[in-house]
Design a protein around this motif. Structure first.
Motif, PDB file in Angstrom:
ATOM      1  N   THR A 130       0.823  -1.204   0.000  1.00  6.00           N
ATOM      2  CA  THR A 130       0.000   0.000   0.000  1.00  6.00           C
ATOM      3  C   THR A 130       0.856   1.253   0.000  1.00  6.00           C
ATOM      4  OG1 THR A 130      -1.793  -1.146   1.160  1.00  6.00           O
ATOM      5  CG2 THR A 130      -1.810   1.252   1.243  1.00  6.00           C
ATOM      6  N   ILE A 131       1.941   1.234   0.775  1.00  3.74           N
ATOM      7  CA  ILE A 131       2.839   2.387   0.810  1.00  3.74           C
ATOM      8  C   ILE A 131       3.447   2.633  -0.570  1.00  3.74           C
ATOM      9  CG2 ILE A 131       5.039   3.229   1.718  1.00  3.74           C
ATOM     10  CD1 ILE A 131       4.288   1.820   4.361  1.00  3.74           C
ATOM     11  N   HIS A 132       3.908   1.559  -1.209  1.00  3.48           N
ATOM     12  CA  HIS A 132       4.523   1.713  -2.524  1.00  3.48           C
ATOM     13  C   HIS A 132       3.527   2.212  -3.570  1.00  3.48           C
ATOM     14  CE1 HIS A 132       8.701   0.296  -2.424  1.00  3.48           C
ATOM     15  NE2 HIS A 132       8.337  -0.432  -1.388  1.00  3.48           N
ATOM     16  N   GLU A 133       2.284   1.745  -3.474  1.00  2.91           N
ATOM     17  CA  GLU A 133       1.279   2.109  -4.468  1.00  2.91           C
ATOM     18  C   GLU A 133       0.686   3.492  -4.235  1.00  2.91           C
ATOM     19  OE1 GLU A 133      -1.581  -0.967  -4.177  1.00  2.91           O
ATOM     20  OE2 GLU A 133      -0.302  -2.513  -5.079  1.00  2.91           O
ATOM     21  N   GLY A 134       0.636   3.937  -2.972  1.00  3.19           N
ATOM     22  CA  GLY A 134      -0.134   5.126  -2.675  1.00  3.19           C
ATOM     23  C   GLY A 134       0.618   6.360  -2.250  1.00  3.19           C
ATOM     24  N   VAL A 135       1.928   6.253  -2.042  1.00  2.00           N
ATOM     25  CA  VAL A 135       2.670   7.437  -1.605  1.00  2.00           C
ATOM     26  C   VAL A 135       2.720   8.457  -2.744  1.00  2.00           C
ATOM     27  CG1 VAL A 135       4.921   8.317  -0.897  1.00  2.00           C
ATOM     28  CG2 VAL A 135       4.061   6.176   0.054  1.00  2.00           C
ATOM     29  N   PRO A 136       2.297   9.692  -2.497  1.00  2.00           N
ATOM     30  CA  PRO A 136       2.318  10.720  -3.548  1.00  2.00           C
ATOM     31  C   PRO A 136       3.735  11.005  -4.029  1.00  2.00           C
ATOM     32  CG  PRO A 136       0.992  11.410  -1.665  1.00  2.00           C
ATOM     33  CD  PRO A 136       1.741  10.193  -1.243  1.00  2.00           C
ATOM     34  N   LYS A 137       3.833  11.471  -5.260  1.00  2.00           N
ATOM     35  CA  LYS A 137       5.135  11.840  -5.802  1.00  2.00           C
ATOM     36  C   LYS A 137       5.744  12.951  -4.947  1.00  2.00           C
ATOM     37  CE  LYS A 137       4.175  10.579 -10.607  1.00  2.00           C
ATOM     38  NZ  LYS A 137       4.080  11.073 -12.013  1.00  2.00           N
ATOM     39  N   GLY A 138       7.040  12.853  -4.747  1.00  2.00           N
ATOM     40  CA  GLY A 138       7.717  13.850  -3.926  1.00  2.00           C
ATOM     41  C   GLY A 138       7.790  13.473  -2.467  1.00  2.00           C
ATOM     42  N   LYS A 139       7.127  12.341  -2.091  1.00  2.00           N
ATOM     43  CA  LYS A 139       7.173  11.878  -0.706  1.00  2.00           C
ATOM     44  C   LYS A 139       7.800  10.490  -0.657  1.00  2.00           C
ATOM     45  CE  LYS A 139       3.400  14.524   1.357  1.00  2.00           C
ATOM     46  NZ  LYS A 139       2.184  14.473   2.185  1.00  2.00           N
ATOM     47  N   ASP A 140       9.029  10.403  -1.117  1.00  2.00           N
ATOM     48  CA  ASP A 140       9.728   9.130  -1.111  1.00  2.00           C
ATOM     49  C   ASP A 140       9.872   8.605   0.311  1.00  2.00           C
ATOM     50  OD1 ASP A 140      10.050   9.281  -3.832  1.00  2.00           O
ATOM     51  OD2 ASP A 140      11.989  10.282  -3.702  1.00  2.00           O
ATOM     52  N   CYS A 141       9.612   7.316   0.471  1.00  2.00           N
ATOM     53  CA  CYS A 141       9.671   6.701   1.798  1.00  2.00           C
ATOM     54  C   CYS A 141      10.711   5.584   1.816  1.00  2.00           C
ATOM     55  CB  CYS A 141       8.308   6.129   2.175  1.00  2.00           C
ATOM     56  SG  CYS A 141       7.041   7.378   2.405  1.00  2.00           S
ATOM     57  N   ARG A 142      11.286   5.399   2.976  1.00  2.00           N
ATOM     58  CA  ARG A 142      12.228   4.308   3.189  1.00  2.00           C
ATOM     59  C   ARG A 142      11.612   3.336   4.187  1.00  2.00           C
ATOM     60  NH1 ARG A 142      17.460   2.893   2.597  1.00  2.00           N
ATOM     61  NH2 ARG A 142      18.416   1.632   4.251  1.00  2.00           N
ATOM     62  N   ILE A 143      11.553   2.069   3.809  1.00  2.00           N
ATOM     63  CA  ILE A 143      10.927   1.044   4.642  1.00  2.00           C
ATOM     64  C   ILE A 143      11.986   0.111   5.223  1.00  2.00           C
ATOM     65  CG2 ILE A 143       9.380  -0.951   4.681  1.00  2.00           C
ATOM     66  CD1 ILE A 143       7.774   0.348   2.449  1.00  2.00           C
ATOM     67  N   THR A 144      11.972  -0.035   6.541  1.00  2.00           N
ATOM     68  CA  THR A 144      12.758  -1.055   7.228  1.00  2.00           C
ATOM     69  C   THR A 144      11.790  -2.097   7.757  1.00  2.00           C
ATOM     70  OG1 THR A 144      14.518   0.476   7.885  1.00  2.00           O
ATOM     71  CG2 THR A 144      14.315  -1.556   9.143  1.00  2.00           C
ATOM     72  N   ALA A 145      11.932  -3.334   7.306  1.00  2.00           N
ATOM     73  CA  ALA A 145      11.055  -4.423   7.750  1.00  2.00           C
ATOM     74  C   ALA A 145      11.814  -5.322   8.713  1.00  2.00           C
ATOM     75  CB  ALA A 145      10.554  -5.232   6.565  1.00  2.00           C
ATOM     76  N   VAL A 146      11.265  -5.508   9.896  1.00  2.00           N
ATOM     77  CA  VAL A 146      11.874  -6.364  10.920  1.00  2.00           C
ATOM     78  C   VAL A 146      10.908  -7.516  11.174  1.00  2.00           C
ATOM     79  CG1 VAL A 146      12.928  -6.462  13.198  1.00  2.00           C
ATOM     80  CG2 VAL A 146      12.886  -4.289  11.942  1.00  2.00           C
ATOM     81  N   LEU A 147      11.341  -8.745  10.885  1.00  2.00           N
ATOM     82  CA  LEU A 147      10.462  -9.914  10.934  1.00  2.00           C
ATOM     83  C   LEU A 147      10.980 -10.931  11.944  1.00  2.00           C
ATOM     84  CD1 LEU A 147      10.060 -10.441   7.068  1.00  2.00           C
ATOM     85  CD2 LEU A 147       8.802  -8.873   8.573  1.00  2.00           C
ATOM     86  N   GLY A 148      10.068 -11.453  12.763  1.00  2.00           N
ATOM     87  CA  GLY A 148      10.429 -12.442  13.762  1.00  2.00           C
ATOM     88  C   GLY A 148       9.803 -13.790  13.481  1.00  2.00           C
ATOM     89  N   TYR A 149      10.621 -14.851  13.532  1.00  2.00           N
ATOM     90  CA  TYR A 149      10.163 -16.212  13.247  1.00  2.00           C
ATOM     91  C   TYR A 149      10.594 -17.171  14.356  1.00  2.00           C
ATOM     92  CZ  TYR A 149       9.686 -14.501   8.407  1.00  2.00           C
ATOM     93  OH  TYR A 149       9.347 -13.800   7.289  1.00  2.00           O
TER      94      TYR A 149
END
Length: 269
Positions: A130-149
């Protein structure tokens, strides 16, 4: 508001780990669903009346498809894991609220931390998409994903690797990534960011809430709770809150109806 039941068509069933399965459905629910919401699936067995709530992993509104990823824990989920393409499942949804994503991203919230533990990981893939599809132009975001298994069966990690700028894994047995919890992994890798979105078991969410407070980072958490009706009528999934609700004037909220997503500071874990 009464939720309608939908007869959804099974498109694909896939085993991702010994007890974790992916189910792809064709359904109009995809046109209304948001990241963080869930659906309730009904068994074909008349002896099992209550639905099984399952969080939404991926939403494809254009194709009218939902992907659900769940762990087999009983009769209902075992039945779903044996579904074949063309089978139908009765589904109610979308239910609950979702994560405040694109509308919550501004110049001060461009660095996003996604934290998922166990079967709380699937919603994080929906959030990332959703973030990749919906972030408006000019609002580049950086995603850090932390996953626990639990162990080396790191389902969906490849999917999130494609969506995240930084992927960090923790395992209980040390077979991959950090040996320990997601909090151990974040401390080990000096994770920082502007906002946190998290879903997982209660001990993990307690740790996330404490970590967010210590680091001054706002957090939105999705609670995992046993649910019966899924629409807020039975009061079987009540959680404690820091404020009184407007209706009953008590410190609680219904996870299925008022959540499952809450600001971390609003709930008592």
């Amino acid at each position: 508001m009464k939720k309608a039941l939908n007869d959804c068509v099974v498109l694909e069933t896939e085993r991702l780990a010994p007890d974790v399965f992916s189910l792809r459905l064709e359904t109009d629910i995809a046109n209304k669903a948001k990241a963080g919401q869930f659906v309730s699936l009904y068994s074909h067995d008349g002896g099992h009346l209550l639905p099984r709530p399952i969080s939404i992993c991926e939403i494809d509104a254009a194709e009218g498809q939902l992907r659900l990823v769940y762990r087999v824990v009983g009769f209902g989920t075992a039945e779903f894991s044996m579904m074949k393409p063309g089978n139908k499942i009765r589904v109610m949804g979308p239910l609950g609220n979702g994560f405040p994503l694109v509308e919550n991203i501004d110049d001060n919230r461009r660095n996003i931390i996604l934290i998922g533990g166990g079967i709380g990981i699937p919603p994080m893939l929906s959030v990332a998409n959703t973030i990749h599809e919906g972030v408006p132009k000019g609002k580049d975001c950086r995603i850090t994903a932390v996953l626990g298994y639990r162990d080396h069966h790191t389902f969906l990690s490849d999917d999130l690797y494609k969506m995240a700028d930084n992927l960090i894994i923790a395992t209980d047995d040390g077979s991959r990534g950090t040996h320990g919890t997601v909090i151990d992994a974040m401390n080990e890798h000096d994770v920082s960011g502007d906002v946190i979105y998290a879903c997982g078991p209660m001990p993990m969410l307690r740790g996330v809430k404490a970590w967010s407070e210590e680091n001054g980072i706002p957090a939105w958490i999705s609670l995992e709770e046993r649910m019966a009706c899924g629409i807020g009528a039975c009061l079987g999934c009540v959680c404690k809150t820091t404020d009184k609700d407007d209706h009953s004037q008590v410190n609680n909220a219904r996870v299925c109806k008022d959540g499952p997503v809450f600001p971390a500071e609003y709930v008592t874990l």
